[in-house]
Design a protein around this motif. Structure first.
Motif, PDB file in Angstrom:
ATOM      1  N   SER A   5      25.949  -5.047  10.449  1.00 14.60           N
ATOM      2  CA  SER A   5      24.666  -5.599  10.873  1.00 14.60           C
ATOM      3  C   SER A   5      23.542  -4.882  10.144  1.00 14.60           C
ATOM      4  O   SER A   5      23.744  -3.853   9.516  1.00 14.60           O
ATOM      5  CB  SER A   5      24.497  -5.445  12.387  1.00 14.60           C
ATOM      6  OG  SER A   5      24.459  -4.076  12.736  1.00 14.60           O
ATOM      7  N   ILE A   6      22.382  -5.452  10.263  1.00  8.14           N
ATOM      8  CA  ILE A   6      21.187  -4.845   9.694  1.00  8.14           C
ATOM      9  C   ILE A   6      20.027  -5.183  10.614  1.00  8.14           C
ATOM     10  O   ILE A   6      20.035  -6.228  11.277  1.00  8.14           O
ATOM     11  CB  ILE A   6      20.930  -5.351   8.255  1.00  8.14           C
ATOM     12  CG1 ILE A   6      19.853  -4.519   7.572  1.00  8.14           C
ATOM     13  CG2 ILE A   6      20.617  -6.829   8.240  1.00  8.14           C
ATOM     14  CD1 ILE A   6      19.783  -4.741   6.070  1.00  8.14           C
ATOM     15  N   ALA A   7      19.071  -4.299  10.691  1.00  8.59           N
ATOM     16  CA  ALA A   7      17.880  -4.537  11.503  1.00  8.59           C
ATOM     17  C   ALA A   7      16.655  -4.091  10.705  1.00  8.59           C
ATOM     18  O   ALA A   7      16.713  -3.102   9.977  1.00  8.59           O
ATOM     19  CB  ALA A   7      17.956  -3.767  12.814  1.00  8.59           C
ATOM     20  N   LEU A   8      15.588  -4.833  10.838  1.00  5.62           N
ATOM     21  CA  LEU A   8      14.344  -4.508  10.148  1.00  5.62           C
ATOM     22  C   LEU A   8      13.209  -4.491  11.167  1.00  5.62           C
ATOM     23  O   LEU A   8      13.026  -5.443  11.919  1.00  5.62           O
ATOM     24  CB  LEU A   8      14.048  -5.551   9.058  1.00  5.62           C
ATOM     25  CG  LEU A   8      12.725  -5.401   8.308  1.00  5.62           C
ATOM     26  CD1 LEU A   8      12.670  -4.073   7.555  1.00  5.62           C
ATOM     27  CD2 LEU A   8      12.513  -6.573   7.363  1.00  5.62           C
ATOM     28  N   VAL A   9      12.476  -3.373  11.187  1.00  6.11           N
ATOM     29  CA  VAL A   9      11.306  -3.257  12.047  1.00  6.11           C
ATOM     30  C   VAL A   9      10.095  -3.087  11.137  1.00  6.11           C
ATOM     31  O   VAL A   9      10.075  -2.215  10.268  1.00  6.11           O
ATOM     32  CB  VAL A   9      11.419  -2.043  13.005  1.00  6.11           C
ATOM     33  CG1 VAL A   9      10.140  -1.886  13.823  1.00  6.11           C
ATOM     34  CG2 VAL A   9      12.643  -2.185  13.900  1.00  6.11           C
ATOM     35  N   LYS A  10       9.108  -3.954  11.331  1.00  5.87           N
ATOM     36  CA  LYS A  10       7.898  -3.920  10.515  1.00  5.87           C
ATOM     37  C   LYS A  10       6.735  -3.568  11.436  1.00  5.87           C
ATOM     38  O   LYS A  10       6.557  -4.174  12.494  1.00  5.87           O
ATOM     39  CB  LYS A  10       7.666  -5.294   9.873  1.00  5.87           C
ATOM     40  CG  LYS A  10       6.418  -5.385   9.028  1.00  5.87           C
ATOM     41  CD  LYS A  10       6.317  -6.789   8.441  1.00  5.87           C
ATOM     42  CE  LYS A  10       5.025  -6.985   7.687  1.00  5.87           C
ATOM     43  NZ  LYS A  10       4.887  -8.356   7.199  1.00  5.87           N
ATOM     44  N   THR A  11       5.945  -2.564  11.025  1.00  6.38           N
ATOM     45  CA  THR A  11       4.768  -2.175  11.811  1.00  6.38           C
ATOM     46  C   THR A  11       3.544  -2.234  10.898  1.00  6.38           C
ATOM     47  O   THR A  11       3.659  -2.226   9.673  1.00  6.38           O
ATOM     48  CB  THR A  11       4.922  -0.749  12.383  1.00  6.38           C
ATOM     49  OG1 THR A  11       5.149   0.169  11.319  1.00  6.38           O
ATOM     50  CG2 THR A  11       6.082  -0.678  13.370  1.00  6.38           C
ATOM     51  N   VAL A  12       2.382  -2.308  11.533  1.00  7.63           N
ATOM     52  CA  VAL A  12       1.145  -2.365  10.772  1.00  7.63           C
ATOM     53  C   VAL A  12       0.192  -1.290  11.275  1.00  7.63           C
ATOM     54  O   VAL A  12       0.087  -1.039  12.468  1.00  7.63           O
ATOM     55  CB  VAL A  12       0.482  -3.764  10.839  1.00  7.63           C
ATOM     56  CG1 VAL A  12       0.056  -4.115  12.260  1.00  7.63           C
ATOM     57  CG2 VAL A  12      -0.694  -3.861   9.879  1.00  7.63           C
ATOM     58  N   ASP A  13      -0.491  -0.663  10.319  1.00  9.86           N
ATOM     59  CA  ASP A  13      -1.534   0.317  10.631  1.00  9.86           C
ATOM     60  C   ASP A  13      -2.861  -0.324  10.224  1.00  9.86           C
ATOM     61  O   ASP A  13      -3.119  -0.559   9.040  1.00  9.86           O
ATOM     62  CB  ASP A  13      -1.292   1.601   9.848  1.00  9.86           C
ATOM     63  CG  ASP A  13      -2.387   2.650  10.070  1.00  9.86           C
ATOM     64  OD1 ASP A  13      -3.371   2.379  10.796  1.00  9.86           O
ATOM     65  OD2 ASP A  13      -2.249   3.748   9.484  1.00  9.86           O
ATOM     66  N   ALA A  14      -3.697  -0.620  11.220  1.00  9.42           N
ATOM     67  CA  ALA A  14      -4.997  -1.258  10.963  1.00  9.42           C
ATOM     68  C   ALA A  14      -6.137  -0.265  11.133  1.00  9.42           C
ATOM     69  O   ALA A  14      -7.299  -0.656  11.237  1.00  9.42           O
ATOM     70  CB  ALA A  14      -5.169  -2.447  11.907  1.00  9.42           C
ATOM     71  N   SER A  15      -5.831   1.038  11.102  1.00  9.38           N
ATOM     72  CA  SER A  15      -6.868   2.047  11.354  1.00  9.38           C
ATOM     73  C   SER A  15      -7.930   2.103  10.258  1.00  9.38           C
ATOM     74  O   SER A  15      -9.036   2.607  10.482  1.00  9.38           O
ATOM     75  CB  SER A  15      -6.223   3.431  11.532  1.00  9.38           C
ATOM     76  OG  SER A  15      -5.568   3.835  10.345  1.00  9.38           O
ATOM     77  N   ALA A  16      -7.651   1.571   9.067  1.00  8.28           N
ATOM     78  CA  ALA A  16      -8.640   1.582   7.976  1.00  8.28           C
ATOM     79  C   ALA A  16      -9.558   0.368   8.033  1.00  8.28           C
ATOM     80  O   ALA A  16     -10.459   0.230   7.208  1.00  8.28           O
ATOM     81  CB  ALA A  16      -7.922   1.636   6.626  1.00  8.28           C
ATOM     82  N   VAL A  17      -9.350  -0.500   9.008  1.00  9.91           N
ATOM     83  CA  VAL A  17     -10.160  -1.724   9.119  1.00  9.91           C
ATOM     84  C   VAL A  17     -11.323  -1.444  10.070  1.00  9.91           C
ATOM     85  O   VAL A  17     -11.144  -0.932  11.169  1.00  9.91           O
ATOM     86  CB  VAL A  17      -9.300  -2.905   9.626  1.00  9.91           C
ATOM     87  CG1 VAL A  17     -10.157  -4.150   9.831  1.00  9.91           C
ATOM     88  CG2 VAL A  17      -8.147  -3.175   8.664  1.00  9.91           C
ATOM     89  N   SER A  18     -12.520  -1.781   9.603  1.00 11.67           N
ATOM     90  CA  SER A  18     -13.709  -1.542  10.434  1.00 11.67           C
ATOM     91  C   SER A  18     -13.835  -2.623  11.500  1.00 11.67           C
ATOM     92  O   SER A  18     -13.115  -3.607  11.505  1.00 11.67           O
ATOM     93  CB  SER A  18     -14.968  -1.503   9.556  1.00 11.67           C
ATOM     94  OG  SER A  18     -15.139  -2.746   8.893  1.00 11.67           O
ATOM     95  N   SER A  19     -14.780  -2.437  12.367  1.00 11.32           N
ATOM     96  CA  SER A  19     -15.032  -3.424  13.414  1.00 11.32           C
ATOM     97  C   SER A  19     -16.493  -3.846  13.300  1.00 11.32           C
ATOM     98  O   SER A  19     -17.384  -3.037  13.526  1.00 11.32           O
ATOM     99  CB  SER A  19     -14.782  -2.815  14.790  1.00 11.32           C
ATOM    100  OG  SER A  19     -14.994  -3.774  15.807  1.00 11.32           O
ATOM    101  N   PRO A  20     -16.782  -5.030  12.919  1.00  5.34           N
ATOM    102  CA  PRO A  20     -15.878  -6.127  12.603  1.00  5.34           C
ATOM    103  C   PRO A  20     -15.208  -5.903  11.240  1.00  5.34           C
ATOM    104  O   PRO A  20     -15.706  -5.177  10.388  1.00  5.34           O
ATOM    105  CB  PRO A  20     -16.777  -7.357  12.577  1.00  5.34           C
ATOM    106  CG  PRO A  20     -18.123  -6.846  12.186  1.00  5.34           C
ATOM    107  CD  PRO A  20     -18.199  -5.436  12.727  1.00  5.34           C
ATOM    108  N   ALA A  21     -14.087  -6.555  11.045  1.00  6.02           N
ATOM    109  CA  ALA A  21     -13.323  -6.448   9.803  1.00  6.02           C
ATOM    110  C   ALA A  21     -14.123  -7.005   8.633  1.00  6.02           C
ATOM    111  O   ALA A  21     -14.928  -7.923   8.796  1.00  6.02           O
ATOM    112  CB  ALA A  21     -12.014  -7.221   9.938  1.00  6.02           C
ATOM    113  N   ALA A  22     -13.859  -6.419   7.456  1.00  4.68           N
ATOM    114  CA  ALA A  22     -14.583  -6.858   6.258  1.00  4.68           C
ATOM    115  C   ALA A  22     -13.569  -7.234   5.176  1.00  4.68           C
ATOM    116  O   ALA A  22     -12.466  -6.683   5.116  1.00  4.68           O
ATOM    117  CB  ALA A  22     -15.490  -5.750   5.763  1.00  4.68           C
ATOM    118  N   VAL A  23     -13.986  -8.161   4.333  1.00  2.00           N
ATOM    119  CA  VAL A  23     -13.134  -8.599   3.225  1.00  2.00           C
ATOM    120  C   VAL A  23     -12.799  -7.402   2.354  1.00  2.00           C
ATOM    121  O   VAL A  23     -13.655  -6.574   2.045  1.00  2.00           O
ATOM    122  CB  VAL A  23     -13.859  -9.695   2.400  1.00  2.00           C
ATOM    123  CG1 VAL A  23     -13.083 -10.027   1.128  1.00  2.00           C
ATOM    124  CG2 VAL A  23     -14.091 -10.926   3.241  1.00  2.00           C
ATOM    125  N   GLY A  24     -11.526  -7.300   1.975  1.00  2.00           N
ATOM    126  CA  GLY A  24     -11.079  -6.242   1.078  1.00  2.00           C
ATOM    127  C   GLY A  24     -10.554  -5.004   1.770  1.00  2.00           C
ATOM    128  O   GLY A  24      -9.993  -4.119   1.117  1.00  2.00           O
TER     129      GLY A  24
END
Length: 121
Positions: A93-112
């Protein structure tokens, strides 16, 4: 037959327990004198099976008083020497876990701005 022994050294790590059967009359059997255990290895699991044979030996005296040793390699039936085989179920078997780090995104988010993804396989 007298002094009937079993040896099982074709599978490294197998632990054979038992003691010689003092005598067996013609046609008699003994299913309690010996037993063995074996701890599976990763190589066994990778191969998908374990095969093994054992050897029984005993002595008889013929009509002329001559003592003779006889032997037989274990088989899947009394008429063959086919190794005992244990087929092993494997479950690759194989398992894949994908996570995301959004700490570099400002609020509100900006292009780029960057989202950083991590993968654990």
């Amino acid at each position: 037959l007298t002094g009937v022994t079993v040896t099982d050294d074709s599978l490294p790590g197998l632990a054979l327990a038992g003691s010689p059967v003092p005598s067996l009359a013609p046609g008699a059997t003994d299913a309690t004198a010996y037993s063995a255990t074996y701890a599976l290895t990763q190589a066994d699991i990778d191969r998908g099976y374990v095969e093994n044979t054992a050897l029984a030996t005993g002595t008889y005296t013929d009509g002329a008083g001559v003592e003779t040793e006889v032997e037989d390699i274990s088989g899947s039936e009394t008429t063959n020497d086919t190794p005992t085989r244990a087929d092993l179920e494997t479950a690759p078997s194989i398992a894949l876990v994908k996570t995301v780090d959004a700490s570099a995104v400002s609020s509100p988010a900006a292009v780029g701005e960057l989202l950083t993804y991590s993968f654990t396989v």
